[in-house]
Design an enzyme around this catalytic site. Sequence first.
Site, mmCIF file in Angstrom:
data_model
loop_
_atom_site.group_PDB
_atom_site.id
_atom_site.type_symbol
_atom_site.label_atom_id
_atom_site.label_comp_id
_atom_site.label_asym_id
_atom_site.label_seq_id
_atom_site.Cartn_x
_atom_site.Cartn_y
_atom_site.Cartn_z
ATOM 1 N N GLU A 1 -44.155 -23.275 18.156
ATOM 2 C CA GLU A 1 -45.051 -22.648 17.176
ATOM 3 C C GLU A 1 -45.807 -23.637 16.303
ATOM 4 O OE1 GLU A 1 -42.318 -18.834 16.203
ATOM 5 O OE2 GLU A 1 -41.606 -20.768 16.872
ATOM 6 N N ASP B 1 -39.415 -19.961 18.151
ATOM 7 C CA ASP B 1 -38.196 -19.813 17.348
ATOM 8 C C ASP B 1 -37.228 -18.804 17.966
ATOM 9 O OD1 ASP B 1 -39.017 -21.652 15.527
ATOM 10 O OD2 ASP B 1 -39.601 -20.235 13.978
ATOM 11 N N ASP C 1 -35.574 -16.044 17.517
ATOM 12 C CA ASP C 1 -35.340 -14.767 16.849
ATOM 13 C C ASP C 1 -36.327 -13.736 17.398
ATOM 14 O OD1 ASP C 1 -37.744 -15.514 15.692
ATOM 15 O OD2 ASP C 1 -36.925 -15.849 13.699
ATOM 16 N N GLU D 1 -39.080 -12.483 16.187
ATOM 17 C CA GLU D 1 -40.477 -12.870 16.046
ATOM 18 C C GLU D 1 -40.837 -13.929 17.084
ATOM 19 O OE1 GLU D 1 -43.541 -11.256 13.925
ATOM 20 O OE2 GLU D 1 -41.412 -10.908 13.537
ATOM 21 N N TYR E 1 -31.185 -23.593 12.709
ATOM 22 C CA TYR E 1 -32.189 -22.561 12.447
ATOM 23 C C TYR E 1 -31.866 -21.809 11.159
ATOM 24 C CZ TYR E 1 -35.717 -19.067 13.435
ATOM 25 O OH TYR E 1 -36.827 -18.261 13.360
ATOM 26 N N ARG F 1 -33.061 -18.904 9.833
ATOM 27 C CA ARG F 1 -33.099 -17.436 9.713
ATOM 28 C C ARG F 1 -31.905 -16.875 10.483
ATOM 29 N NH1 ARG F 1 -38.649 -18.710 10.474
ATOM 30 N NH2 ARG F 1 -39.822 -18.411 8.533
ATOM 31 N N HIS G 1 -27.290 -16.802 15.969
ATOM 32 C CA HIS G 1 -27.296 -18.237 15.707
ATOM 33 C C HIS G 1 -26.112 -18.609 14.828
ATOM 34 C CE1 HIS G 1 -31.328 -17.686 17.120
ATOM 35 N NE2 HIS G 1 -31.592 -16.880 16.110
#
Length: 697
Positions: free
Chosen positions: A8, A81, A83, A85, A302, A304, A348
């Site tokens: 990203e 990432d 997750d 999203e 990570y 989040r 995670h």
Amino acid sequence: MSNLVIVESPAKAKTIQKYLGKGYDVIASMGHIRDLPKSKLGVDVENGFQPQYTDMKGKEDVIKKLKEHAKKCDHVYLATDPDREGEAISWHIAQLLHLDMNADDRVEFNEITRSGIQAGMSNPHKIDLDLVNAQQARRILDRLVGYKLSPFLWKKVRRGLSAGRVQSVAVRLVVDRENEIRAFVPQEYWSIDAKFTAPPSRKVFAAKLVKVDGKRVDKTEIPDKATADALLERLQNASYSVQNVKKRVTKRHPAPPFITSTLQQDASYRLGFQSKRTMKVAQELYEGVDIDGLGAVGLITYMRTDSLRISAEAQQAAADYVTGKYGAEYLPPERRNYKSKKNAQDAHEAIRPSMPDMTPERVKSSLTADQYKLYRLIWERFIASQMADALLDTVSVDIEADNCMFKATGSTVKFDGFTVLYDDAKGDKSENKNLPELENGMEIKVKSLEGNQHFTQAPPRYTEATLIKALEENGIGRPSTYAPTITTITTHLYVEREGKQLKPTVLGEVTTELMKEHFPNILDVKFTADMENSLDDVERGKKSWVDTLEDFYGDFSKTLETAEEKMEGKRVKVPDEETDIVCDQCGRNMVIKIGRYGRFLACPGFPECKNTKKIVQETAGSCPLCGNKIILKKSKRGRSFYGCNAYPDCNFMTWNVPTEEKCPQCGCTLFQKGGKSGTLVCEKPGCGYSRPVGGGA
């Protein structure tokens, strides 16, 4: 053979490129490349809620670059990432590049280190469509609420308003708390506090009255001064004796490593960071920072996550560090594992340093001030979470006099354990640090005896930290949504900041009351939490994303239709907020209004008087260049700075906070640089005075 790896951000691309080396080309998508259109709903509610995605405006060059690189390579890896999203971004890129959806093109990096990248590249897998569908369902839900409900608010309250599924509940929490505070009636109560000595020791210790005639004293037992005075008179000439001495060793356990919500809360408490700032810095630490002698390195896992899971390798690295630094006695008998909350996604690990032996001091010179502060917080919390308990020698003493009982407590540290590194205890102000030696039956002397008046306190306003905690406890939102939610409700002027406190604006209160009346489900905490659970079920493959949307939209559309019928021809007026600033043209008290560019002062005599002013927040001190007032300003990125009120005639500005203190050399205002443990500096040219905060002049 050439391989393309798509991530990203450029920072993440740079770090990963270093580890992958030749044969790999790593480029960034710069976040999402496709989304629902801005100009229309973009969801076909009649045909299974099919979304109509379009290429995002401004991403033309990025998309062109992705296509060109994909044509030249032999294999494309999607490394966004790990997750929902990130999975959705990979899915959109795969569609854009016409990749095989059944191919093992998706790789995930929980940490941007050599081992983390090797592990990710060694385990490619298919795009997880359940994760993608959960993200689609959330995006479409939010679009349906926003695009259907916002026009209703425009017609009934004010143009330009927006409504959101999670943000509206967050505003409600703030509004409800404000109503609690307004409705609160303080209740008077008294405490009886004593100080004693136990000869031959001269040490004075404190105790509190806890029982009278066998009945426990609470806030209703001593309601007024007369009752307190009667007790004081009764106890004035009484004999005091120790009746019950209890000694024991108590344990204090370390806190678990951070998850997203607790990181945001602790960064607020300890560092004064807003959640948006915390997540920005955490993203930088995860994606990679140039470290002297090492190059680009991802310093944390990570950020989040709602899981407290820790890898065995990280536990061993922490144990090695603790043993080497403090000794084996600072390790617990068994490795510590923490249990995640019931609805945690557990995708995670907890937030931890990717290399536990990489101490904050070792990397300090390579980090910005914010990066160092946050990395140190994460590193210390994680290492402490793997350390031994702190042991306290605690003493509890009952003191009797005339059928009344006082209680004194005290504690001393027997073994500091994890607190040698990280201590999160708030402390009990009534506790004695170290009681004198006391024995059952010992007669002691009262040194002072007094009644103290108190009043019950209203619940405090939310801060960012406590609001995030409330959202998490109520199951509203998920780790990735806390910071954006708070940013949204403050930038849209439903909530404003007073120092660290969050206070609803008049607009926020009016909008919330209207939605409570007509859209109770949207503002219902349990309903919103149940929707989050439904999205989790979609992610786990237990529920269809279309069914989830249908369950919501059927009732929502009927509620919207009913509300429009009931409000036909009606409009809700947002009361003006009166100030004590006098209009310099007609003498009326000016009011606060909200326009396209935010809040401003206006004369209530409009249209006869059209006077308006900017809202200016004056601060302590005066300008060191011209002596005028210093005002708080905002940069284009929203960062606070301080400037002279006489701008543009005087162009003084500073990031340092003005104080009430004066420079002993020149008499100008001193400015605080670097927080609570920073420095007071004089900014008058040529003066050069400075001293530590709290230090003498």
